[in-house]
Design a protein around this motif. Structure first.
Motif, PDB file in Angstrom:
ATOM      1  N   THR B 209       0.016  -5.933  -9.802  1.00  0.00           N
ATOM      2  CA  THR B 209       0.727  -6.538  -8.842  1.00  0.00           C
ATOM      3  C   THR B 209       2.128  -6.637  -9.237  1.00  0.00           C
ATOM      4  O   THR B 209       3.116  -6.470  -8.378  1.00  0.00           O
ATOM      5  CB  THR B 209       0.187  -7.639  -8.132  1.00  0.00           C
ATOM      6  OG1 THR B 209      -1.201  -7.336  -7.569  1.00  0.00           O
ATOM      7  CG2 THR B 209       0.823  -8.058  -6.799  1.00  0.00           C
ATOM      8  N   ALA B 212       4.017  -3.702  -9.285  1.00  0.00           N
ATOM      9  CA  ALA B 212       4.237  -3.432  -7.805  1.00  0.00           C
ATOM     10  C   ALA B 212       5.733  -4.178  -7.450  1.00  0.00           C
ATOM     11  O   ALA B 212       6.493  -3.403  -6.809  1.00  0.00           O
ATOM     12  CB  ALA B 212       3.216  -3.569  -6.923  1.00  0.00           C
ATOM     13  N   MET B 213       5.778  -5.326  -7.915  1.00  0.00           N
ATOM     14  CA  MET B 213       7.057  -6.126  -7.567  1.00  0.00           C
ATOM     15  C   MET B 213       8.372  -5.615  -8.296  1.00  0.00           C
ATOM     16  O   MET B 213       9.356  -5.609  -7.782  1.00  0.00           O
ATOM     17  CB  MET B 213       6.883  -7.697  -8.109  1.00  0.00           C
ATOM     18  CG  MET B 213       5.817  -8.302  -7.210  1.00  0.00           C
ATOM     19  SD  MET B 213       6.408  -8.261  -5.373  1.00  0.00           S
ATOM     20  CE  MET B 213       5.185  -7.298  -4.784  1.00  0.00           C
ATOM     21  N   LEU B 216       9.174  -2.683  -6.379  1.00  0.00           N
ATOM     22  CA  LEU B 216       9.950  -3.183  -4.953  1.00  0.00           C
ATOM     23  C   LEU B 216      11.300  -3.733  -5.362  1.00  0.00           C
ATOM     24  O   LEU B 216      12.193  -3.018  -4.690  1.00  0.00           O
ATOM     25  CB  LEU B 216       8.960  -4.357  -4.445  1.00  0.00           C
ATOM     26  CG  LEU B 216       9.752  -5.099  -3.123  1.00  0.00           C
ATOM     27  CD1 LEU B 216       9.686  -4.020  -1.912  1.00  0.00           C
ATOM     28  CD2 LEU B 216       8.689  -6.242  -2.983  1.00  0.00           C
ATOM     29  N   PHE B 263       4.218   2.555  -2.098  1.00  0.00           N
ATOM     30  CA  PHE B 263       3.220   1.609  -1.489  1.00  0.00           C
ATOM     31  C   PHE B 263       2.357   1.883  -0.716  1.00  0.00           C
ATOM     32  O   PHE B 263       1.538   1.139   0.250  1.00  0.00           O
ATOM     33  CB  PHE B 263       4.098   0.136  -0.589  1.00  0.00           C
ATOM     34  CG  PHE B 263       4.692  -0.314  -1.755  1.00  0.00           C
ATOM     35  CD1 PHE B 263       3.924  -1.557  -2.307  1.00  0.00           C
ATOM     36  CD2 PHE B 263       5.933  -0.334  -2.383  1.00  0.00           C
ATOM     37  CE1 PHE B 263       4.348  -2.402  -3.274  1.00  0.00           C
ATOM     38  CE2 PHE B 263       6.369  -1.348  -3.358  1.00  0.00           C
ATOM     39  CZ  PHE B 263       5.840  -2.282  -3.560  1.00  0.00           C
ATOM     40  N   TYR B 273      -0.906  -9.356  -0.290  1.00  0.00           N
ATOM     41  CA  TYR B 273       0.257  -9.958  -0.785  1.00  0.00           C
ATOM     42  C   TYR B 273       1.568  -8.975  -0.704  1.00  0.00           C
ATOM     43  O   TYR B 273       2.647  -9.371  -0.099  1.00  0.00           O
ATOM     44  CB  TYR B 273      -0.232 -10.295  -2.169  1.00  0.00           C
ATOM     45  CG  TYR B 273       1.050 -10.869  -2.996  1.00  0.00           C
ATOM     46  CD1 TYR B 273       1.657 -12.170  -2.648  1.00  0.00           C
ATOM     47  CD2 TYR B 273       1.760 -10.135  -3.957  1.00  0.00           C
ATOM     48  CE1 TYR B 273       2.630 -12.785  -3.387  1.00  0.00           C
ATOM     49  CE2 TYR B 273       2.988 -10.740  -4.586  1.00  0.00           C
ATOM     50  CZ  TYR B 273       3.298 -11.979  -4.227  1.00  0.00           C
ATOM     51  OH  TYR B 273       4.394 -12.570  -5.037  1.00  0.00           O
ATOM     52  N   THR B 274       1.645  -7.786  -1.313  1.00  0.00           N
ATOM     53  CA  THR B 274       2.725  -7.102  -1.136  1.00  0.00           C
ATOM     54  C   THR B 274       3.115  -6.658  -0.002  1.00  0.00           C
ATOM     55  O   THR B 274       4.353  -6.724   0.070  1.00  0.00           O
ATOM     56  CB  THR B 274       2.156  -5.614  -1.954  1.00  0.00           C
ATOM     57  OG1 THR B 274       1.120  -5.348  -1.536  1.00  0.00           O
ATOM     58  CG2 THR B 274       1.777  -6.078  -3.615  1.00  0.00           C
ATOM     59  N   HIS B 275       2.314  -6.139   0.968  1.00  0.00           N
ATOM     60  CA  HIS B 275       2.662  -5.797   2.116  1.00  0.00           C
ATOM     61  C   HIS B 275       3.332  -6.883   3.114  1.00  0.00           C
ATOM     62  O   HIS B 275       4.266  -6.505   3.885  1.00  0.00           O
ATOM     63  CB  HIS B 275       1.784  -4.675   2.856  1.00  0.00           C
ATOM     64  CG  HIS B 275       1.631  -3.381   2.117  1.00  0.00           C
ATOM     65  ND1 HIS B 275       1.018  -3.387   0.760  1.00  0.00           N
ATOM     66  CD2 HIS B 275       2.033  -2.165   2.530  1.00  0.00           C
ATOM     67  CE1 HIS B 275       1.244  -2.122   0.605  1.00  0.00           C
ATOM     68  NE2 HIS B 275       1.588  -1.324   1.434  1.00  0.00           N
TER      69      HIS B 275
END
Lengths: 120, 505
Positions: B209, B212-213, B216, B263, B273-275
């Protein structure tokens, strides 16, 4: 060894970002250079550190049986170095032209053109 | 033959620019060769899309190194559609430059066309690659050519815009590379299909995660999402209009493409969380962008802020993360690239006629040039989402997707921003086209009179007409485009086909 490199990488990131936030255009480019070094070292470290285990097949062997270093992170870093060298060289020339045309190396005084015209 | 189709969208612009460098001083030759190159690119991109539509996802291993060790080129419907749009925008801008009015002769003779082709190559490469590090390389190809295009000419405003643009993009590249490096350290592969498999069975969801950030942030900077968008309105209005048109159409959308790709394919372990975060950011991006535009009185600055606001809609579909929502995003990207490039081209035509981009100094265009005014009105209304133009269907799809999963806040934001977009477009219409020409602007108009050569103006308006017709066409026959978007979204949300095509090929 990983710990030492991690600290170095962290230090380089911090120094790079700090330099980028200074007002001088020269410090900005030094910051960018430090940042790219930090990233290269980070790839090197995260790829796993091994000593004296080159990824080469001994003569006559068909496949690798023992533990060897991963050559890929170094290939990535090499690519990244070439790219960042070219991009930073361009950025250096560009920033020099900005300095020539604006007449100051103080980033706070480089305003959008239309605003600075009215203040003069 | 089908494998060749994947490589040609990269080879054609590269070859064209290599030939163009050999004909460095002959601008006339360069113009026609570029046009030829972008026409060829368009044909190939069309064939690629047709092949992917007919036979499913196409993949090829460069140099025959089997996946996941070599670099894979892969085209699913989404990336093939993006390549088609890239080629189309390249084509439109080439015609625009053909008139000799889109770009000045000085810039033309200092490598404008070779750079434009390299830019197209970088964008196509980024869309077609199946390898995350290779994507970084294509981003850099695209960036370095955009740096030079932005600074080419060396006017003061351009240099100041380029300073910000270059700095922020170098930071974003550093973040990208950091993310790729750590990702390799965690998973041990860079092939996106292989990554998808391995990340799915990961033992360290927290670290993934975090990664992933990082992605992003880096793609967020490129796509100009809130709060990372500030560089865009500071730089996009400074280069000549042909350059800002291709930037506005394509560059931020590469960031959006990359966001949607990673994503949907890689980071779907922690969607809650991410979406959700992406959804919240999309709302802010929409609202802040459109409010920024309200305060501006420079034609291209208004349009630049609207790019930011529209990026919000594209990310909104990703944040909602349902098949219909992703289809809405794809539809929105198709609509937006065509309309936005068109609006920038129109702003350039206005500047050629009147000698300024300042709305306060413009006026009386409707009386003098009713045809051009209608050509502005159609994409402007489409941008605001008025039926039956393309923007309406794009927004309708997204809003319906939002209502289906009861995300009322974001739907309300989307509708409100649509209204504010209409306000912004009306402002341009009133100021530039409807109100009488201010007396103080006589000199500007006289200065621009040299440009008002009817033959050249016709060539300048030709790409605008083509793109406007496309907007109307997508509006009137929305179903095929929607079907394409739905199919693309299905492929994105069920990565098994993508993985199979890459790993099995």
């Amino acid at each position: 060894m990983e710990v030492v490199l991690a600290i170095v990488v962290g230090g380089l990131f911090a120094a790079g970002l700090y330099m980028m936030m200074r007002r001088s255009i020269v410090k900005l480019i030094i910051g960018l250079v430090l940042l790219s070094h930090a990233v290269n070292l980070l790839i090197f470290t995260s790829g796993g550190l091994t000593r004296a285990e080159p990824p080469l097949l001994p003569e006559g062997a068909e496949e690798i049986v023992m533990f060897v270093a991963d050559p890929l992170p170094q290939a990535l870093i090499l690519t990244a170095i070439v790219i960042s060298f070219a991009v930073l060289a361009f950025a250096l020339v560009l920033f020099h032209r900005v300095y020539q045309s604006v007449g100051t190396d103080d980033l706070d005084r480089i305003k959008p053109a239309e605003e600075s015209v009215t203040h003069l | 033959m089908q494998k060749l189709l994947l490589v040609l969208p990269i080879i054609i612009p590269l070859g064209t620019s290599a030939i163009l460098i050999l004909t460095w001083r002959a601008c006339r030759v360069q113009r026609w060769l570029s046009l030829l190159g972008s026409t060829a690119l368009m044909v190939v991109a069309g064939l690629l899309l047709a092949t992917v539509w007919r036979d499913g996802i196409q993949a090829t291993q460069v140099g025959n190194w089997p996946a996941p060790y070599g670099i894979t080129l892969v085209a699913d419907l989404f990336s093939a559609t993006m390549v088609v749009l890239t080629a189309l925008m390249g084509f439109a801008v080439m015609i625009y430059s053909l008139s000799g009015l889109g770009i000045d002769p000085a810039r033309e003779s200092f490598g404008y066309y070779p750079l434009l082709n390299i830019l197209l190559m970088g964008v196509s490469g980024a869309f077609l690659t199946g390898d995350i590090f290779n994507m970084y390389v294509w981003f850099e190809v695209m960036l370095i050519s955009s740096f030079v295009l932005l600074a080419l000419g060396g006017e003061r405003a351009q240099l100041e815009g380029a300073l910000k643009y270059v700095t922020i993009n170098l930071v974003s590249s550093a973040v990208f590379l950091t993310a790729v490096g750590v990702l390799y350290g965690v998973v041990g592969t860079l092939n996106m299909a292989d990554l998808a498999i391995k990340l799915h069975n990961t033992a360290e969801p927290g670290l993934v995660t975090t990664l992933a950030m990082l992605f992003l942030i880096t793609f967020g900077i490129k796509a100009a999402i809130f709060p990372l968008f500030f560089w865009l309105p500071e730089s996009y209005h400074t280069p000549p209009v042909a350059v800002s048109a291709i930037f506005a159409g394509l560059l931020t959308k590469v960031g959006v493409y990359a966001l949607i790709r990673v994503f949907t394919l890689l980071f779907t372990q922690n969607v809650g969380y991410t979406h959700t975060l992406i959804l919240v950011l999309s709302g802010f991006t929409m609202v802040v962008g459109v409010l920024g535009a309200a305060a501006q009185y420079e034609f291209r600055k208004i349009l630049s802020f609207h790019i930011v606001s529209q990026i919000g809609y594209m990310i909104m579909g990703l944040g909602l993360f349902t098949p219909l929502a992703i289809a809405g995003s794809v539809f929105y990207i198709v609509h937006h690239i065509i309309v936005k490039t068109n609006l920038f081209l129109i702003s350039g035509a206005v500047e050629r006629l009147r000698g300024t981009y300042e709305l306060k100094e413009l006026g009386g265009l409707y009386r003098a040039y009713p045809g051009l005014s209608i050509l502005f009105l159609i994409p402007a209304l489409s941008l605001a989402g008025i039926p039956p133009l393309s923007g309406f269907w794009a927004k309708y799809t997204l809003v319906r997707a939002g209502l289906e999963i009861e995300q009322y806040v974001i739907v309300a934001a989307a509708l409100l921003v649509g209204l504010l977009t209409l306000f912004s477009m009306t402002k341009i219409w009133n100021e530039a086209f409807w109100k009488p020409l201010p007396d103080t602007s006589e000199k500007l108009v006289a200065g621009a009179a040299a440009n008002q050569n009817m033959g050249r103006m016709r060539v300048l308006v030709l790409p605008i007409i083509i793109l406007t017709l496309l907007t109307i066409l997508i509006g009137l026959v929305a179903e095929p485009v929607l079907l394409l978007a739905m199919a693309a979204s299905e492929q994105l949300l069920q990565p098994s086909e993508y993985i199979e095509a890459v790993m099995g090929a």
